[in-house]
Each structure stands twice: as C-alpha cells, then as structure tokens.
Design an enzyme around this catalytic site. Structure first.
Site, PDB file in Angstrom:
ATOM      1  N   ILE A  15       0.846  -1.200   0.000  1.00 43.33           N
ATOM      2  CA  ILE A  15       0.000   0.000   0.000  1.00 43.33           C
ATOM      3  C   ILE A  15       0.884   1.254   0.000  1.00 43.33           C
ATOM      4  CG2 ILE A  15      -1.790   1.254   1.272  1.00 43.33           C
ATOM      5  CD1 ILE A  15      -2.739  -1.465   2.396  1.00 43.33           C
ATOM      6  N   TYR A 163      -2.242  -6.855  16.895  1.00 45.78           N
ATOM      7  CA  TYR A 163      -2.439  -5.978  15.743  1.00 45.78           C
ATOM      8  C   TYR A 163      -3.673  -5.093  15.936  1.00 45.78           C
ATOM      9  CZ  TYR A 163      -3.107  -4.594  10.846  1.00 45.78           C
ATOM     10  OH  TYR A 163      -3.275  -3.869   9.677  1.00 45.78           O
ATOM     11  N   THR A 198      -2.369  -7.980   0.060  1.00 43.74           N
ATOM     12  CA  THR A 198      -0.929  -7.773   0.293  1.00 43.74           C
ATOM     13  C   THR A 198      -0.395  -8.952   1.120  1.00 43.74           C
ATOM     14  OG1 THR A 198      -1.008  -6.681   2.459  1.00 43.74           O
ATOM     15  CG2 THR A 198      -1.415  -5.285   0.545  1.00 43.74           C
TER      16      THR A 198
HETATM   17  N1  LIG Z   1      -3.317  -5.360   3.832  1.00 45.33           N
HETATM   18  C1  LIG Z   1      -4.441  -5.055   4.464  1.00 45.33           C
HETATM   19  O1  LIG Z   1      -5.503  -5.694   4.270  1.00 45.33           O
HETATM   20  C2  LIG Z   1      -4.472  -3.894   5.428  1.00 45.33           C
HETATM   21  C3  LIG Z   1      -5.711  -3.546   5.990  1.00 45.33           C
HETATM   22  C4  LIG Z   1      -5.758  -2.488   6.872  1.00 45.33           C
HETATM   23  C5  LIG Z   1      -4.612  -1.786   7.189  1.00 45.33           C
HETATM   24  N2  LIG Z   1      -3.422  -2.147   6.640  1.00 45.33           N
HETATM   25  C6  LIG Z   1      -2.243  -1.358   7.009  1.00 45.33           C
HETATM   26  O2  LIG Z   1      -1.674  -0.797   5.847  1.00 45.33           O
HETATM   27  C7  LIG Z   1      -0.293  -0.544   6.072  1.00 45.33           C
HETATM   28  C8  LIG Z   1       0.526  -1.123   4.937  1.00 45.33           C
HETATM   29  O3  LIG Z   1       0.377  -2.537   4.945  1.00 45.33           O
HETATM   30  P1  LIG Z   1       0.523  -3.472   3.657  1.00 45.33           P
HETATM   31  O4  LIG Z   1      -0.694  -4.314   3.605  1.00 45.33           O
HETATM   32  O5  LIG Z   1       0.922  -2.662   2.487  1.00 45.33           O
HETATM   33  O6  LIG Z   1       1.691  -4.448   4.157  1.00 45.33           O
HETATM   34  P2  LIG Z   1       3.184  -4.640   3.633  1.00 45.33           P
HETATM   35  O7  LIG Z   1       3.209  -4.800   2.163  1.00 45.33           O
HETATM   36  O8  LIG Z   1       3.721  -5.720   4.491  1.00 45.33           O
HETATM   37  O9  LIG Z   1       3.885  -3.266   3.990  1.00 45.33           O
HETATM   38  C9  LIG Z   1       4.257  -2.924   5.292  1.00 45.33           C
HETATM   39  C10 LIG Z   1       5.325  -1.856   5.212  1.00 45.33           C
HETATM   40  O10 LIG Z   1       5.701  -1.489   6.536  1.00 45.33           O
HETATM   41  C11 LIG Z   1       7.134  -1.552   6.605  1.00 45.33           C
HETATM   42  N3  LIG Z   1       7.628  -1.828   7.952  1.00 45.33           N
HETATM   43  C12 LIG Z   1       7.450  -2.929   8.689  1.00 45.33           C
HETATM   44  N4  LIG Z   1       8.140  -2.837   9.827  1.00 45.33           N
HETATM   45  C13 LIG Z   1       8.790  -1.654   9.797  1.00 45.33           C
HETATM   46  C14 LIG Z   1       9.673  -1.007  10.680  1.00 45.33           C
HETATM   47  N5  LIG Z   1      10.087  -1.564  11.817  1.00 45.33           N
HETATM   48  N6  LIG Z   1      10.153   0.215  10.334  1.00 45.33           N
HETATM   49  C15 LIG Z   1       9.786   0.790   9.171  1.00 45.33           C
HETATM   50  N7  LIG Z   1       8.951   0.217   8.293  1.00 45.33           N
HETATM   51  C16 LIG Z   1       8.473  -1.000   8.602  1.00 45.33           C
HETATM   52  C17 LIG Z   1       7.504  -2.698   5.673  1.00 45.33           C
HETATM   53  O11 LIG Z   1       8.890  -2.655   5.377  1.00 45.33           O
HETATM   54  P3  LIG Z   1       9.665  -3.991   4.912  1.00 45.33           P
HETATM   55  O12 LIG Z   1       9.395  -4.134   3.455  1.00 45.33           O
HETATM   56  O13 LIG Z   1      11.095  -3.692   5.218  1.00 45.33           O
HETATM   57  O14 LIG Z   1       9.097  -5.118   5.710  1.00 45.33           O
HETATM   58  C18 LIG Z   1       6.608  -2.361   4.497  1.00 45.33           C
HETATM   59  O15 LIG Z   1       7.149  -1.319   3.741  1.00 45.33           O
HETATM   60  C19 LIG Z   1       0.024  -1.168   7.436  1.00 45.33           C
HETATM   61  O16 LIG Z   1      -0.001  -0.174   8.440  1.00 45.33           O
HETATM   62  C20 LIG Z   1      -1.125  -2.133   7.661  1.00 45.33           C
HETATM   63  O17 LIG Z   1      -1.348  -2.371   9.027  1.00 45.33           O
HETATM   64  C21 LIG Z   1      -3.315  -3.194   5.768  1.00 45.33           C
END
Ligand SMILES: NC(=O)c1ccc[n+]([C@@H]2O[C@H](COP(=O)([O-])OP(=O)(O)OC[C@H]3O[C@@H](n4cnc5c(N)ncnc54)[C@H](OP(=O)(O)O)[C@@H]3O)[C@@H](O)[C@H]2O)c1
Length: 289
Positions: A15, A163, A198
C-alpha cells in the site's frame, strides 16, 4: 519558498508503494522512509521511472528502534525539511512474539509506539496546513486496550490481538492529536484501506492456498487501498478536516465515545510516560517530545 515534502513510512510495501506513486505522480517531493534500503532502492527507481518525478528520496527509518527514529528526525531537521504531509503507513502483524530494540512487543512497538514517537518528533518541521495521515484498520473494532497494553508477553502473544490493539490505539491517538494540534492548524486523520491483497494478510497456515484462490481475487488492490490516504494527504477537499477516518473519498469523525473513554485518556498519558522513560535511558541527548 521552501519545498514541502510528503513523507511516507513503509513506502516500499504494497500500500505504501501505491500511496507514494500516487503522490509522486502529482509532482510532489516525496521522502520514502524505509527500514530496508537494499529492498527499497529498486522500488524508488521504479517509482521515479513510472511517475517521471525525480524528487523521490529514500531514507532509512526503522520504527522498531528509537535511535533510528531520532536519527531520521534529526536528519530532516538538519536538512531544514519542511513537511507538508506525514503518511504513517508502515505496519506489521508479526506471526511470533518479538521485541523492538527498546523492549516493546514488536507489533505494538512498531505500529503504535514507533509511529507516535516519529510523529511527535516531526511536529517541529510542520506548519499550519500540514497534515498527518495514519493508517488504521477494520480490526480496530475488535481491539481491546487495558492496563496490559505495554506489557506484551511471549506466553500470551496472539498476532490478531496485538495488531487490533495497535490499530485501535493509533485511531485513539489520532483523535487526541487532532484536538491537540487544532490550534496549530495541523490536520490529523486516519485512513482505513479496507481489506487489501498484500503479504500482510498471509496467515502462514493451511488456509493460505484457499484464501489465495477464493478470497484474494475479491478484495481491494493496493492501489484501491491507497485511495483514502492519498485523498486525506493531498486533496483540497480534505483541507481543514481533522480527527476523522478516511475510507476512499468518504470520511467520518472518530466516535466521541471512543475519544472520551477513560481508556483513551489513560493510553494517551501512558504513551507519553513510556516514551519519555525510554528516551531518558538512551545514550543520546533526549529529544523533547
Ligand atoms: N493489507 C491489508 O488488508 C491492510 C488492511 C488495513 C490496514 N493495513 C495497514 O496498511 C499498512 C501497509 O500494509 P501493507 O498491507 O501494504 O503491508 P506490507 O506490504 O507488508 O507493507 C508494510 C510496510 O511497513 C514496513 N515496515 C514494517 N516494519 C517496519 C519497521 N520496523 N520500520 C519501518 N517500516 C516498517 C515494511 O517494510 P519492509 O518491506 O522492510 O518489511 C513495508 O514497507 C500497514 O499499516 C497495515 O497495518 C493493511
């Protein structure tokens, strides 16, 4: 006039990348704040090529480390960066218990505590009209916050529980911060991407192949999931909106019953105390938060 930057945490993720691309495509200067530079450099390059925007900078930020957060904020401050919008997108849902460098359970430590510290440290670089957009999740509805919030235990760790707590906490903090920053004219909101295809929704269990076949094709793409955050971060319509949750182009206030609950008050106070305690122990001059 100084350039005004859009900072996106976790900008290399699914995202995060979509948010960064949409903002960069508007011609805005962007800082990708990422923990793994080797993994993020090709993403930066792709985004520059795709959007034609060469003003996309990549900087290291690990939200699991207070030292890294302080270093990131100090670097921006030394470079006299002016922040138009901070998008707190980075997040984790760790399968197993682990701790951040500073001793917090990692899901809560990264998603909530690290994000709060980063936000507070970047406030001096903001001005009236700056915006803060923090990614929440539907799981906030099942999150429960009690006095054990900061005391994660390896024996009782459940990833959904940690979470959902972290996302409820972020939502409550967003509401309180919106009130706090109203006099400064800084607009503070949350964005809910819905359920997005994702890596984060991988369960690492037997359900994954079924989910991949019957569930993933019907949920949002990262681009669709990014819409709310991009709208809150950039649109003229969102200017002056504060303390709300954006879902695509719609936004609704964070419920007052949540904001005024005793738990919300406790969390806000306790968060400040916990962060201050850790900062005081660091071998660097403690920043003011
Ligand atoms: N996917 C869903 O259905 C969903 C729904 C609601 C909310 N969200 C939220 O949307 C956001 C993005 O999630 P996503 O689904 O795109 O997941 P994702 O692809 O796993 O992306 C997560 C991002 O956070 C980074 N991250 C993790 N730990 C970190 C740290 N210690 N310091 C700095 N960056 C860090 C990751 O970096 P690395 O690449 O180095 O791991 C990655 O860039 C998150 O906050 C998640 O909770 C997701």
């Amino acid at each position: 006039m100084n350039k005004e930057y859009y900072i996106i945490t976790g900008a290399n993720g699914s995202i995060g990348q979509a948010i960064t691309e949409a903002i960069a495509a508007q011609g805005q200067p962007v800082i990708m704040a990422c923990r793994n530079l080797v993994k993020s450099q090709p993403v930066q390059q792709q985004l520059i090529e795709k959007t034609g925007n060469t003003d996309i900078t990549l900087l290291p930020l690990d939200l699991a480390s207070f030292a890294s957060i302080i270093h990131f904020a100090e670097r921006l401050s030394q470079d006299s960066v002016v922040i138009q919008t901070l998008v707190n997108n980075a997040g984790v849902m760790n399968q197993y218990y682990s701790q951040t460098t500073d001793g917090f359970e990692s899901t809560i430590g990264v998603n909530y505590i690290g994000t709060v510290l980063l936000t507070r440290m970047l406030l001096p670089l903001m001005h009236p009209g700056s915006r803060i957009v923090t990614t929440t999740s539907l799981t906030r509805y099942i999150g429960k916050i009690d006095e054990t919030f900061f005391a994660g235990s390896p024996h009782h760790y459940k990833r959904f529980e940690a979470y959902s707590k972290s996302k409820l906490a972020l939502t409550l903090y967003t509401a309180r911060l919106a009130q706090e920053l109203l006099p400064r004219g800084i607009w503070v909101n949350a964005a809910d991407p819905g359920v997005v295809d994702t890596d984060m929704i991988t369960m690492h269990s037997w359900v994954d192949p079924l989910a991949n076949r019957f569930f993933r094709p019907f949920i949002s793409t990262p681009q669709e999931g990014a819409v709310g955050a991009v709208f809150a971060a950039t649109s003229p319509e969102a200017y002056g909106v504060t303390g709300e949750i954006f879902k695509k182009h719609k936004h609704t206030p964070i419920p007052t019953r949540l904001i005024h609950s005793p738990r919300a008050f406790w969390l806000y106070e306790e968060t400040g105390k916990k962060i201050t305690e850790v900062l005081a122990k660091l071998p660097v001059a403690s920043p003011k938060i």
